[in-house]
Design a protein around this motif. Structure first.
Motif, PDB file in Angstrom:
ATOM      1  N   ASP A  56      -7.530  32.867 -33.363  1.00 38.11           N
ATOM      2  CA  ASP A  56      -6.578  33.420 -32.404  1.00 38.11           C
ATOM      3  C   ASP A  56      -5.164  33.286 -32.956  1.00 38.11           C
ATOM      4  OD1 ASP A  56      -5.500  34.540 -30.140  1.00 38.11           O
ATOM      5  OD2 ASP A  56      -5.898  32.847 -28.821  1.00 38.11           O
TER       6      ASP A  56
ATOM      7  N   GLN B 200     -11.205  33.506 -23.160  1.00 39.99           N
ATOM      8  CA  GLN B 200     -10.117  34.116 -22.405  1.00 39.99           C
ATOM      9  C   GLN B 200     -10.090  33.615 -20.956  1.00 39.99           C
ATOM     10  OE1 GLN B 200     -11.345  38.182 -23.556  1.00 39.99           O
ATOM     11  NE2 GLN B 200      -9.272  38.435 -24.355  1.00 39.99           N
TER      12      GLN B 200
ATOM     13  N   THR C  32      -3.104  36.016 -25.735  1.00 39.80           N
ATOM     14  CA  THR C  32      -4.058  35.689 -26.787  1.00 39.80           C
ATOM     15  C   THR C  32      -4.450  36.930 -27.570  1.00 39.80           C
ATOM     16  OG1 THR C  32      -6.009  36.002 -25.387  1.00 39.80           O
ATOM     17  CG2 THR C  32      -4.990  33.815 -25.355  1.00 39.80           C
ATOM     18  N   SER C  33      -4.900  36.698 -28.798  1.00 41.04           N
ATOM     19  CA  SER C  33      -5.417  37.779 -29.653  1.00 41.04           C
ATOM     20  C   SER C  33      -6.692  37.288 -30.333  1.00 41.04           C
ATOM     21  CB  SER C  33      -4.373  38.187 -30.694  1.00 41.04           C
ATOM     22  OG  SER C  33      -3.174  38.597 -30.090  1.00 41.04           O
ATOM     23  N   PRO C  34      -7.741  37.006 -29.573  1.00 41.97           N
ATOM     24  CA  PRO C  34      -8.929  36.384 -30.151  1.00 41.97           C
ATOM     25  C   PRO C  34      -9.761  37.338 -30.995  1.00 41.97           C
ATOM     26  CG  PRO C  34      -9.312  36.891 -27.845  1.00 41.97           C
ATOM     27  CD  PRO C  34      -7.877  37.220 -28.122  1.00 41.97           C
TER      28      PRO C  34
END
Length: 206
Positions: free
Chosen positions: A153, A81, A133-135
Motif C-alpha cells: 500500500d 480497506q 489507501t492504494s492497496p
C-alpha cells in the motif's frame, strides 16, 4: 528499513509529541513524494488492485488475476480497506472502546490500534478526516495455515489529522510524513480475513 508501526508515548514532550502509527514524524530531503505534491484525498477508499498473472497460487506465488483464488485475494484486500474504515470511526470518537476492531484485526495490528486509541484518549485527542489507501495484492498463499495474503500500500494520511477532542483544532506533531509505503499481512480465520500486521517503510515516501 522497515519498522513496525509502534506508538511512542508523549511523556515529557507533551501532546505535540504524540506519534500515532499513521501520522509519522519524518522529514524528506527532497521534494519527491512530499505532501505538497499530493492530490486532494478522496472521501472514500479506492478499489483494490491485483498485480500478478498466474491463475493458481502455490506458496510464494504472486496474486492471481482470475478465478476463485482471485476472488479470495479481492476479499483479503476488501478486509484491509474495511479495517481502515473501522479505524477512522473508532479513532474519531472520544468515547470508543475499540471493540469493533476485533472483527477486522488480530495480533500486532489489533494491539497497535488499541494503543493508538488509548493514547488519543489520554491526550484528549481524536482523529478527524480520513486516510486514502492504494492497496495492491502482492501475493496469496492459500496453503498456509492460516491462509495468508500480502498487500502493498501507499498510504496517504495528509487528510487525516490529530485534533482536540472538544474543539477539533488540529494538533498534528510536526514535522510529519504524510505519505508512505506499507506492507500488510492479512490472514484468514474460518471465513473471515483479518489484518494481522501493518509494517511501514521507515524514512520513505511513495
Amino acid at each position: 528499513m522497515r519498522q513496525r508501526s509502534i506508538l511512542v508515548r508523549p511523556g515529557a514532550v507533551g501532546i505535540s509529541g504524540l506519534l500515532l502509527p499513521f501520522l509519522l514524524t519524518a522529514c524528506s530531503s527532497s521534494g519527491a513524494g512530499s505532501a505538497d505534491r499530493l492530490g486532494t484525498p478522496s472521501g472514500s477508499l479506492p478499489s483494490a488492485a491485483s498485480t500478478a498473472t498466474a491463475n493458481t497460487s502455490p506458496p510464494g506465488s504472486p496474486a492471481p488475476k482470475e478465478g476463485a483464488q482471485a476472488l479470495e485475494g479481492n476479499e483479503a484486500v476488501t478486509a484491509y480497506q474495511s479495517w481502515w474504515d473501522v479505524q477512522v470511526d473508532v479513532l474519531g470518537r472520544s468515547n470508543s472502546d475499540g471493540t469493533p476492531l476485533r472483527q477486522y484485526a488480530t495480533g500486532a495490528a489489533f494491539t497497535e490500534t488499541v494503543i493508538s486509541l488509548t493514547q488519543l484518549h489520554d491526550s484528549k485527542l481524536v482523529m478527524i478526516g480520513r486516510p486514502v489507501t492504494s492497496p495492491v495484492l502482492k501475493s496469496l498463499d492459500q496453503r498456509a495455515n492460516p491462509p495468508t495474503a500480502t498487500i502493498d500500500d501507499c498510504l496517504d494520511v495528509s487528510g487525516w489529522h490529530q485534533a482536540d477532542a472538544g474543539t477539533k483544532k488540529i494538533r498534528d506533531p510536526q514535522p510529519r510524513l504524510s505519505r508512505y509505503p506499507a506492507t500488510v499481512v492479512v490472514k484468514k480465520y474460518g471465513n473471515r480475513w483479518l489484518v494481522a500486521e501493518f509494517t511501514r517503510e521507515e524514512g520513505k515516501t511513495c
